[in-house]
Write a protein that holds these residues in place. Structure first.
Motif, short mmCIF file in Angstrom:
data_model
loop_
_atom_site.label_atom_id
_atom_site.label_comp_id
_atom_site.label_asym_id
_atom_site.label_seq_id
_atom_site.Cartn_x
_atom_site.Cartn_y
_atom_site.Cartn_z
N GLY A 93 29.95 15.99 -24.42
CA GLY A 93 31.19 15.46 -24.97
C GLY A 93 31.57 16.11 -26.30
O GLY A 93 32.72 16.47 -26.52
N LEU A 94 30.59 16.28 -27.20
CA LEU A 94 30.87 16.92 -28.48
C LEU A 94 31.24 18.39 -28.30
O LEU A 94 32.10 18.91 -29.01
CB LEU A 94 29.67 16.77 -29.42
CG LEU A 94 29.43 15.35 -29.95
CD1 LEU A 94 28.15 15.32 -30.78
CD2 LEU A 94 30.61 14.86 -30.76
N MET B 188 24.90 13.67 -22.25
CA MET B 188 26.33 13.32 -22.21
C MET B 188 26.97 13.44 -23.60
O MET B 188 28.11 13.88 -23.73
CB MET B 188 26.52 11.90 -21.67
CG MET B 188 26.11 11.75 -20.22
SD MET B 188 27.03 12.83 -19.11
CE MET B 188 28.61 12.06 -19.16
N LEU B 189 26.24 13.07 -24.64
CA LEU B 189 26.74 13.19 -26.00
C LEU B 189 26.95 14.66 -26.38
O LEU B 189 27.99 15.02 -26.93
CB LEU B 189 25.78 12.52 -26.99
CG LEU B 189 26.19 12.56 -28.45
CD1 LEU B 189 27.46 11.75 -28.67
CD2 LEU B 189 25.07 12.06 -29.34
N VAL B 190 25.98 15.50 -26.04
CA VAL B 190 26.10 16.94 -26.34
C VAL B 190 27.27 17.55 -25.57
O VAL B 190 28.06 18.32 -26.13
CB VAL B 190 24.77 17.66 -26.02
CG1 VAL B 190 24.94 19.18 -26.05
CG2 VAL B 190 23.70 17.24 -27.00
N PRO C 206 21.79 10.08 -21.70
CA PRO C 206 22.73 9.76 -22.79
C PRO C 206 22.84 10.87 -23.82
O PRO C 206 23.93 11.17 -24.31
CB PRO C 206 22.13 8.49 -23.41
CG PRO C 206 21.34 7.87 -22.31
CD PRO C 206 20.80 9.01 -21.51
N ILE C 207 21.73 11.52 -24.15
CA ILE C 207 21.76 12.63 -25.11
C ILE C 207 22.55 13.79 -24.53
O ILE C 207 23.37 14.41 -25.22
CB ILE C 207 20.33 13.04 -25.49
CG1 ILE C 207 19.63 11.91 -26.23
CG2 ILE C 207 20.33 14.31 -26.34
CD1 ILE C 207 18.15 12.11 -26.43
#
Length: 169
Positions: free
Chosen positions: A129-130, A125-127, A122-123
């Motif tokens: 995506g941002l 994927m967040l990085v 999840p981390i």
């Protein structure tokens, strides 16, 4: 005769069924149909309750052993109570369950090579995506840029500003 009243009544009946069906899901977990577990001491009962809350039923969708009504969950609860009565430590019971059913039986799986994606996915994927959003916004800013005004736009701007008298008309 028009078929509209029949269709309308069937639609209303279907809508009513859809409204009533989810209420059974909101009722929450029911008590499992098993015999009450008896222990020699309060400490054993506390350990039992803690373990059946921390271990997952392997056949249910994200339910711990206390919430599950599956026959396997009943067997696992019975096995845990027997192991506690025989004097097994909590770590021994958890190790036994993991050896038999894998890390899936744990609600909090250990951090090892097989679960890195679970912990850090999840981390990551967040990085990603941002970063993608940042790149898109950076490129768009460079593409939009302030270009030179055409003669027509410059003339309109002069008229709006009052021909160089500081914007006073």
């Amino acid at each position: 005769m028009r078929p509209y009243p029949v269709i309308l009544s069937l639609l209303c009946l279907g809508a009513l069924a859809l409204l009533i069906a989810p209420t059974s899901l909101l009722a929450g977990p029911t008590a499992p149909p098993s015999e009450p577990m008896t222990f020699e001491s309060e400490e054993q009962e506390v350990r039992y309750q803690k373990l059946i809350r921390e271990l997952r039923c392997t056949v249910c969708q994200n339910q711990n052993l206390i919430e599950s009504n599956a026959p396997l969950a009943n067997d696992l609860r019975r096995q845990i109570s027997l192991m506690i009565r025989d004097g097994a430590e909590s770590e021994e019971i958890v190790d036994y369950m993991v050896a038999r059913y894998g890390d899936f039986v744990l609600f909090r799986p250990p951090m090892n090579a097989t679960t890195y994606l679970l912990w850090f996915g999840p981390i990551a994927m967040l990085v990603i995506g941002l970063s993608a959003l940042g790149m898109i916004l950076y490129r768009r800013r460079n593409q939009v840029g302030a270009g030179d005004l055409s003669e027509e736009e410059q003339e309109r701007l002069r008229r709006l500003l009052g021909d160089g008298d500081g914007g006073k008309a």
